[in-house]
Design a protein around this motif. Structure first.
Motif, short mmCIF file in Angstrom:
data_model
loop_
_atom_site.label_atom_id
_atom_site.label_comp_id
_atom_site.label_asym_id
_atom_site.label_seq_id
_atom_site.Cartn_x
_atom_site.Cartn_y
_atom_site.Cartn_z
N LEU A 193 -2.42 -0.25 -0.12
CA LEU A 193 -2.83 1.12 -0.44
C LEU A 193 -2.63 1.27 -1.94
O LEU A 193 -1.57 1.68 -2.40
CB LEU A 193 -2.02 2.13 0.36
N ILE A 194 -3.66 0.92 -2.69
CA ILE A 194 -3.59 0.89 -4.14
C ILE A 194 -4.04 2.25 -4.67
O ILE A 194 -5.04 2.80 -4.21
CB ILE A 194 -4.48 -0.24 -4.70
N ASP A 195 -3.33 2.77 -5.64
CA ASP A 195 -3.63 4.06 -6.22
C ASP A 195 -5.08 4.09 -6.70
O ASP A 195 -5.48 3.32 -7.58
CB ASP A 195 -2.67 4.33 -7.38
N ALA A 196 -5.88 5.00 -6.13
CA ALA A 196 -7.30 5.12 -6.48
C ALA A 196 -7.51 5.46 -7.95
O ALA A 196 -8.55 5.14 -8.52
CB ALA A 196 -7.96 6.16 -5.59
N GLU A 197 -6.52 6.06 -8.57
CA GLU A 197 -6.62 6.42 -9.99
C GLU A 197 -6.66 5.19 -10.89
O GLU A 197 -7.05 5.29 -12.04
CB GLU A 197 -5.44 7.32 -10.38
N LYS A 198 -6.23 4.04 -10.37
CA LYS A 198 -6.25 2.82 -11.18
C LYS A 198 -7.65 2.40 -11.55
O LYS A 198 -7.86 1.71 -12.53
CB LYS A 198 -5.54 1.68 -10.44
#
Length: 158
Positions: free
Chosen positions: A132-137
């Motif tokens: 679950l990787i931060d979408a903001e990245k």
């Protein structure tokens, strides 16, 4: 390619050379970046057999035998689809199968942006990671994080 990915790729190369095993990849959201990380190491032809980029649902079913029922019920970004991708590679003769599926964004086509599944398998064992990787990245960083975690899964398997 960042230094951490290069270091992991070299470690995989050493482990595969020692074991005499061959690796195959099937990638979706990483779009061939895992295969590229593997083959950046000189001598990869000793242990890298082939890499597939199966981006569409149709490609996943035709090339890897992903079950249409799993795609319909769970979507392409799902654990059952990742397992089918790994199984398809093993059935094609891979000693070690590596697969990725996920949503790197920016559009949501199944699964939340940053939701990804990566894994490695042989005939005895499977290592799967839900990310679950931060979408903001952003898209590029999500893909790079997926590559790094996939390489770690290969090492964990070996």
């Amino acid at each position: 390619m960042n230094d951490e990915i290069l270091l992991l790729s070299r470690q995989i190369g050493e482990l595969l050379r020692e074991s005499g095993l061959k690796l195959k990849t099937a990638e979706s959201f990483t779009g061939g970046a895992v295969a590229a990380a593997i083959v950046i190491v000189a001598g990869a032809s000793e242990y890298f057999d082939e890499g597939l980029v199966c981006y569409s649902a149709e490609s996943k079913t035709k090339r890897l035998g992903v079950k249409k029922a799993n795609l319909d019920a769970f979507g392409a970004v799902s654990l059952p689809v990742l397992r089918d991708m790994l199984q398809g590679l093993l059935e094609s003769g891979a000693d070690i199968a590596v697969a990725t599926t996920g949503n790197a964004g920016p559009l949501v086509q199944g699964g939340a942006v940053g939701e990804c599944y990566v894994g490695a398998a042989n005939r005895e064992r499977v290592v799967i990671k839900k990310l679950l990787i931060d979408a903001e990245k952003g898209r590029g960083e999500i893909i790079q994080e997926g590559v790094k975690e996939t390489l770690k899964a290969i090492i964990d398997l070996i």
